[in-house]
Design an enzyme around this catalytic site. Structure first.
Site, PDB file in Angstrom:
ATOM      1  N   ASN A 166       0.873  -1.175   0.000  1.00  0.00           N
ATOM      2  CA  ASN A 166       0.000   0.000   0.000  1.00  0.00           C
ATOM      3  C   ASN A 166       0.907   1.221   0.000  1.00  0.00           C
ATOM      4  O   ASN A 166       1.455   1.595   1.024  1.00  0.00           O
ATOM      5  CB  ASN A 166      -0.893  -0.040   1.250  1.00  0.00           C
TER       6      ASN A 166
ATOM      7  N   LYS B 108       0.113   4.193  -0.422  1.00  0.00           N
ATOM      8  CA  LYS B 108      -0.584   5.379   0.091  1.00  0.00           C
ATOM      9  C   LYS B 108      -0.327   6.563  -0.860  1.00  0.00           C
ATOM     10  O   LYS B 108      -0.227   6.360  -2.068  1.00  0.00           O
ATOM     11  CB  LYS B 108      -0.155   5.663   1.532  1.00  0.00           C
TER      12      LYS B 108
ATOM     13  N   HIS C 100      -9.678   1.045   4.443  1.00  0.00           N
ATOM     14  CA  HIS C 100      -8.407   1.262   5.137  1.00  0.00           C
ATOM     15  C   HIS C 100      -8.623   2.236   6.300  1.00  0.00           C
ATOM     16  O   HIS C 100      -9.449   3.150   6.203  1.00  0.00           O
ATOM     17  CB  HIS C 100      -7.359   1.813   4.161  1.00  0.00           C
TER      18      HIS C 100
ATOM     19  N   GLU D 275      -7.088   4.729   7.268  1.00  0.00           N
ATOM     20  CA  GLU D 275      -6.972   6.156   6.927  1.00  0.00           C
ATOM     21  C   GLU D 275      -8.245   6.642   6.235  1.00  0.00           C
ATOM     22  O   GLU D 275      -8.639   7.798   6.401  1.00  0.00           O
ATOM     23  CB  GLU D 275      -5.708   6.386   6.088  1.00  0.00           C
TER      24      GLU D 275
ATOM     25  N   GLU E 230      -5.790  -4.859  10.417  1.00  0.00           N
ATOM     26  CA  GLU E 230      -4.772  -3.836  10.609  1.00  0.00           C
ATOM     27  C   GLU E 230      -5.092  -3.021  11.857  1.00  0.00           C
ATOM     28  O   GLU E 230      -5.883  -2.055  11.787  1.00  0.00           O
ATOM     29  CB  GLU E 230      -4.736  -2.895   9.405  1.00  0.00           C
TER      30      GLU E 230
ATOM     31  N   GLY F  77       1.934   2.499  10.584  1.00  0.00           N
ATOM     32  CA  GLY F  77       2.849   3.628  10.406  1.00  0.00           C
ATOM     33  C   GLY F  77       3.522   4.076  11.699  1.00  0.00           C
ATOM     34  O   GLY F  77       4.131   5.138  11.752  1.00  0.00           O
TER      35      GLY F  77
ATOM     36  N   SER G   2       3.059  -1.903  10.327  1.00  0.00           N
ATOM     37  CA  SER G   2       4.502  -1.895  10.577  1.00  0.00           C
ATOM     38  C   SER G   2       5.180  -3.237  10.294  1.00  0.00           C
ATOM     39  O   SER G   2       6.092  -3.645  11.010  1.00  0.00           O
ATOM     40  CB  SER G   2       4.791  -1.426  12.009  1.00  0.00           C
TER      41      SER G   2
HETATM   42  P1  PGA Z   1       2.548   0.443   7.568  1.00  0.00           P
HETATM   43  O1  PGA Z   1       1.100   0.618   6.904  1.00  0.00           O
HETATM   44  O2  PGA Z   1       3.106  -0.870   7.069  1.00  0.00           O
HETATM   45  O3  PGA Z   1       3.333   1.630   7.093  1.00  0.00           O
HETATM   46  O4  PGA Z   1       2.348   0.414   9.053  1.00  0.00           O
HETATM   47  C1  PGA Z   1       0.234  -0.482   6.732  1.00  0.00           C
HETATM   48  C2  PGA Z   1      -1.033  -0.039   6.070  1.00  0.00           C
HETATM   49  O5  PGA Z   1      -1.489   1.086   6.327  1.00  0.00           O
HETATM   50  O6  PGA Z   1      -1.628  -0.794   5.273  1.00  0.00           O
END
Ligand code: PGA
Length: 248
Positions: free
Chosen positions: A11, A13, A95, A97, A165, A171, A211
């Site tokens: 992803n 983003k 997601h 976000e 998640e 993140g 992460s």
């Molecule tokens: P990250 O994000 O691996 O940077 O923690 C995962 C995601 O948002 O799918």
């Protein structure tokens, strides 16, 4: 367990440009990737065509979001029909976000899931609890409620991957421990067994996101109910190859 093909999604983003993504395509296209892993990269919508035209066909591409109808007066949105028209087979929906930065409701996410599946687009459906929900002991209730809304909108489960998640792990560099991830994945599979069917519970890929790195992926991948990953930050780096090959 082995019947479920390992699935690693990236992803990106809202990151990358033509130059840096071009370098990533070179890395992925020339890497030795485990044939037993399905790989899908989530590109920003403006780069979907670019990614599909440059990435090797053994690597799938996903949109990171879309709207719930085929076309119309919805400025700034893209539809599943447009995504399919660019030769892309996947979309990430729900997601955290989208849920927490852009305020998408469970109801809207459910409508998107239904419309994408009707449009023959495969869905990576994301769920996960916030830190305060975990601390309040409501993780199970939260993820079951999110999963129910998704389940109510799915007819064909073969086109769905469920991504667990935890919001506190996205993140933040704070990964769920393998035991924490396994516990939730096992409960989600149990929920699907009780509320959908044995066949769906046995075959659906439940992937972990938050992460994930080249360092922690192997131990997570060794958990019985962890069928892959959704990778944010590390999916833009060469270490994504090591995560794809976590089970090799
Ligand atoms: P990250 O994000 O691996 O940077 O923690 C995962 C995601 O948002 O799918």
């Amino acid at each position: 367990m082995s019947a479920r093909k390992f699935f690693v999604g990236g992803n990106w983003k809202m990151n990358g440009d033509k130059e840096s993504l071009g370098e990533l395509f070179m890395t992925l296209n020339t890497a030795s990737l485990d044939d037993e892993t399905e790989v899908v990269c989530g590109a920003p919508s403006i780069y979907l065509d670019y990614a599909r035209s440059k990435l090797d066909l053994r690597i799938g591409v996903a949109a990171q979001n879309c709207y719930k109808v085929p076309k119309g007066a919805f400025t700034g949105e893209i539809s599943p029909a447009m995504i399919k028209d660019c030769g892309i087979d996947w979309v990430i929906l729900g997601h955290s976000e989208r849920r927490h930065v852009f305020g998408e409701s469970d109801e809207l996410i459910g409508q998107k899931v239904a419309h994408c599946l009707e449009s023959d687009l495969c869905v990576i459906a994301c769920i996960g609890e916030k830190l305060e929900e975990r601390e309040a002991g409501t993780t199970d209730a939260v993820v079951f409620a999110q999963t129910k809304v998704i389940a109510d909108n799915v007819k064909d489960w073969s086109h769905v991957v469920l991504a667990y998640e935890p919001v506190w792990a996205i993140g933040t560099g704070k990964t769920a421990s393998p035991a924490q991830a396994q516990e939730v994945h096992e409960k989600l599979r149990g929920w699907l067994r009780a509320n959908v069917s044995d066949a769906v519970a046995d075959t659906i890929r439940i992937i972990y996101g938050g992460s994930v790195t080249a360092v922690n992926c192997k131990e997570l991948a060794a958990q019985a109910d962890v069928d892959g990953f959704l990778v944010g930050g590390a999916s833009l780096k060469p270490e994504f190859v090591d995560i794809i090959n976590a089970r090799s």
